[in-house]
Design a protein around this motif. Structure first.
Motif, PDB file in Angstrom:
ATOM      1  N   VAL A  39      15.260  -8.636  -4.613  1.00  0.00           N
ATOM      2  CA  VAL A  39      16.405  -7.728  -4.480  1.00  0.00           C
ATOM      3  C   VAL A  39      17.588  -8.476  -3.873  1.00  0.00           C
ATOM      4  N   ARG A  40      18.742  -8.309  -4.504  1.00  0.00           N
ATOM      5  CA  ARG A  40      19.985  -8.906  -4.007  1.00  0.00           C
ATOM      6  C   ARG A  40      20.908  -7.809  -3.506  1.00  0.00           C
ATOM      7  N   ARG A  41      21.631  -8.108  -2.447  1.00  0.00           N
ATOM      8  CA  ARG A  41      22.675  -7.212  -1.949  1.00  0.00           C
ATOM      9  C   ARG A  41      24.025  -7.801  -2.340  1.00  0.00           C
ATOM     10  N   LEU A  42      24.880  -6.962  -2.890  1.00  0.00           N
ATOM     11  CA  LEU A  42      26.193  -7.425  -3.330  1.00  0.00           C
ATOM     12  C   LEU A  42      27.285  -6.546  -2.731  1.00  0.00           C
ATOM     13  N   PRO A  43      28.415  -7.148  -2.361  1.00  0.00           N
ATOM     14  CA  PRO A  43      29.540  -6.354  -1.853  1.00  0.00           C
ATOM     15  C   PRO A  43      30.244  -5.641  -3.000  1.00  0.00           C
ATOM     16  N   PRO A  44      31.150  -4.736  -2.695  1.00  0.00           N
ATOM     17  CA  PRO A  44      31.894  -4.054  -3.760  1.00  0.00           C
ATOM     18  C   PRO A  44      32.874  -4.977  -4.464  1.00  0.00           C
ATOM     19  N   ARG A  45      33.100  -4.688  -5.742  1.00  0.00           N
ATOM     20  CA  ARG A  45      34.145  -5.312  -6.560  1.00  0.00           C
ATOM     21  C   ARG A  45      33.955  -6.826  -6.715  1.00  0.00           C
ATOM     22  N   VAL A  46      32.706  -7.179  -7.017  1.00  0.00           N
ATOM     23  CA  VAL A  46      32.410  -8.563  -7.402  1.00  0.00           C
ATOM     24  C   VAL A  46      31.665  -8.533  -8.735  1.00  0.00           C
ATOM     25  N   ASP A  47      31.815  -9.598  -9.508  1.00  0.00           N
ATOM     26  CA  ASP A  47      31.130  -9.681 -10.792  1.00  0.00           C
ATOM     27  C   ASP A  47      29.683 -10.114 -10.591  1.00  0.00           C
ATOM     28  N   LEU A  48      28.790  -9.367 -11.205  1.00  0.00           N
ATOM     29  CA  LEU A  48      27.386  -9.757 -11.240  1.00  0.00           C
ATOM     30  C   LEU A  48      27.154 -10.726 -12.395  1.00  0.00           C
ATOM     31  N   VAL A  49      27.742 -10.422 -13.547  1.00  0.00           N
ATOM     32  CA  VAL A  49      27.762 -11.344 -14.690  1.00  0.00           C
ATOM     33  C   VAL A  49      29.173 -11.332 -15.258  1.00  0.00           C
ATOM     34  N   GLU A  95      20.739   0.610  -5.862  1.00  0.00           N
ATOM     35  CA  GLU A  95      21.639   1.385  -5.008  1.00  0.00           C
ATOM     36  C   GLU A  95      23.072   0.999  -5.336  1.00  0.00           C
ATOM     37  N   GLY A  96      23.974   1.979  -5.337  1.00  0.00           N
ATOM     38  CA  GLY A  96      25.381   1.716  -5.604  1.00  0.00           C
ATOM     39  C   GLY A  96      25.748   1.910  -7.065  1.00  0.00           C
ATOM     40  N   TRP A  97      27.041   1.712  -7.343  1.00  0.00           N
ATOM     41  CA  TRP A  97      27.583   1.877  -8.701  1.00  0.00           C
ATOM     42  C   TRP A  97      28.147   0.562  -9.187  1.00  0.00           C
ATOM     43  N   ALA A  98      28.103   0.398 -10.510  1.00  0.00           N
ATOM     44  CA  ALA A  98      28.701  -0.772 -11.153  1.00  0.00           C
ATOM     45  C   ALA A  98      29.280  -0.334 -12.492  1.00  0.00           C
ATOM     46  N   VAL A  99      30.046  -1.223 -13.114  1.00  0.00           N
ATOM     47  CA  VAL A  99      30.616  -0.920 -14.434  1.00  0.00           C
ATOM     48  C   VAL A  99      30.463  -2.117 -15.360  1.00  0.00           C
ATOM     49  N   ARG A 100      30.286  -1.832 -16.631  1.00  0.00           N
ATOM     50  CA  ARG A 100      30.451  -2.831 -17.681  1.00  0.00           C
ATOM     51  C   ARG A 100      31.915  -2.795 -18.102  1.00  0.00           C
ATOM     52  N   TYR A 101      32.499  -3.976 -18.374  1.00  0.00           N
ATOM     53  CA  TYR A 101      33.892  -3.967 -18.811  1.00  0.00           C
ATOM     54  C   TYR A 101      34.203  -5.205 -19.641  1.00  0.00           C
ATOM     55  N   LYS A 102      35.251  -5.093 -20.428  1.00  0.00           N
ATOM     56  CA  LYS A 102      35.802  -6.226 -21.168  1.00  0.00           C
ATOM     57  C   LYS A 102      37.256  -6.410 -20.750  1.00  0.00           C
ATOM     58  N   THR A 103      37.692  -7.659 -20.712  1.00  0.00           N
ATOM     59  CA  THR A 103      39.063  -7.974 -20.334  1.00  0.00           C
ATOM     60  C   THR A 103      39.757  -8.697 -21.473  1.00  0.00           C
ATOM     61  N   SER A 158      31.520  -8.171 -19.038  1.00  0.00           N
ATOM     62  CA  SER A 158      31.206  -8.441 -17.633  1.00  0.00           C
ATOM     63  C   SER A 158      30.593  -7.198 -17.000  1.00  0.00           C
ATOM     64  N   ILE A 159      29.901  -7.403 -15.893  1.00  0.00           N
ATOM     65  CA  ILE A 159      29.386  -6.296 -15.085  1.00  0.00           C
ATOM     66  C   ILE A 159      29.838  -6.534 -13.653  1.00  0.00           C
ATOM     67  N   ALA A 160      30.510  -5.550 -13.078  1.00  0.00           N
ATOM     68  CA  ALA A 160      31.048  -5.677 -11.726  1.00  0.00           C
ATOM     69  C   ALA A 160      30.593  -4.502 -10.864  1.00  0.00           C
ATOM     70  N   THR A 161      30.386  -4.770  -9.595  1.00  0.00           N
ATOM     71  CA  THR A 161      30.038  -3.705  -8.661  1.00  0.00           C
ATOM     72  C   THR A 161      31.285  -2.895  -8.310  1.00  0.00           C
ATOM     73  N   LEU A 162      31.103  -1.620  -8.081  1.00  0.00           N
ATOM     74  CA  LEU A 162      32.173  -0.770  -7.557  1.00  0.00           C
ATOM     75  C   LEU A 162      32.002  -0.512  -6.063  1.00  0.00           C
ATOM     76  N   THR A 163      30.754  -0.514  -5.616  1.00  0.00           N
ATOM     77  CA  THR A 163      30.404  -0.200  -4.233  1.00  0.00           C
ATOM     78  C   THR A 163      29.454  -1.286  -3.728  1.00  0.00           C
ATOM     79  N   PRO A 164      29.123  -1.279  -2.436  1.00  0.00           N
ATOM     80  CA  PRO A 164      28.006  -2.129  -2.011  1.00  0.00           C
ATOM     81  C   PRO A 164      26.764  -1.746  -2.817  1.00  0.00           C
ATOM     82  N   THR A 165      26.065  -2.722  -3.322  1.00  0.00           N
ATOM     83  CA  THR A 165      24.933  -2.440  -4.209  1.00  0.00           C
ATOM     84  C   THR A 165      23.708  -3.246  -3.797  1.00  0.00           C
TER      85      THR A 165
END
Length: 252
Positions: A31-41, A55-63, A94-101
């Protein structure tokens, strides 16, 4: 405590105790803990292992090259990603966190073991992949055909019901971690119009949205506004979605 992913998969069909215990062990292992608003991939990078959002929310997105962003989907606890990622040479989004996850990374042989020793779990993973695709089709339909008001009502319905299915809603209330700018990026609207649409739904007594909490005051009315049919969130073996999983097992 039952992992959210287990609750989600149980909604598609029966999960044997041995499979449930093995899944819970796998989800706890790395298990990894990630801060908000960082890219996981990141878009363009090599694909990685299978993950489960604990735990937490993330989003898939394209830029786009000029920096504009399209949010493709919202990930909540219990979501698995990307079950077919190993088939691609590189990530097309990409996949980025929205919250601490907290994110669980599954072993490389997770799917092989599931296929060989936990066929009930494999079947439910196949259902989950179908639902993820169905969610994406609904988002495409919203962007192409639904009005701005219908789009907004639809994503609110969907996120409320998805959280309720994994034990994250209490009565009429659930978490809501999308800002108005992020809603605009998901729904193809301007932030100004997002604000106006939310204010209309609040004024009409359909929802309340404050302090990262969504309260659905009138779910039938919200569903009617969205032209919402929850069937796409309930794909299961009885619907025939999992019946052909053996024929399609190579998709894993």
């Amino acid at each position: 405590m039952t992992p959210h992913v287990t609750l989600k998969l149980r909604g598609f069909g029966e999960l044997e105790t041995a499979s449930e215990d093995w899944l819970a062990e796998q989800v706890r292992r790395d298990v990894r803990r990630l801060p908000p608003r960082v890219d996981l991939v990141r878009q363009g990078e090599g694909t990685g292992p299978l993950h489960v959002l604990i735990e937490g929310w993330a989003v898939r997105y394209k830029t786009l090259e000029d920096g504009r962003r399209q949010i493709l989907s919202v990930l909540i606890p219990g979501d698995i990603f990307d079950i077919n990622g190993h088939l691609a040479r590189s990530m097309d989004h990409s996949i980025a966190t929205l919250t601490p996850t907290r994110v669980a990374q599954l072993d490389d042989d997770f799917l092989d073991i599931a296929r060989a020793h936990h066929s009930d779990l494999e079947k439910l993973l196949w259902c989950d992949m179908h639902v993820s695709s169905a969610i994406q089709r609904e988002r495409s339909t919203s962007l192409g055909q639904r009005t701005a008001r219908e789009r907004m009502a639809h994503i609110l319905c969907e996120l409320f019901l998805r959280q309720r299915s994994v034990g994250l809603a209490t009565g009429q209330r659930c978490s809501f971690h999308l800002t108005q700018t992020e809603l605009a990026e998901a729904l193809g609207m301007t932030p100004v119009y997002v604000n106006r649409t939310l204010q209309d739904l609040r004024r009409e007594g359909v929802i309340q949205l404050e302090q990262k909490c969504l309260t659905v005051l009138d779910l039938p009315r919200l569903e009617a506004t969205a032209l919402f049919d929850a069937g796409y969130l309930k794909i299961c073996e009885a619907d025939g979605a999992a019946g052909s999983h053996k024929e399609n097992a190579h998709a894993f």
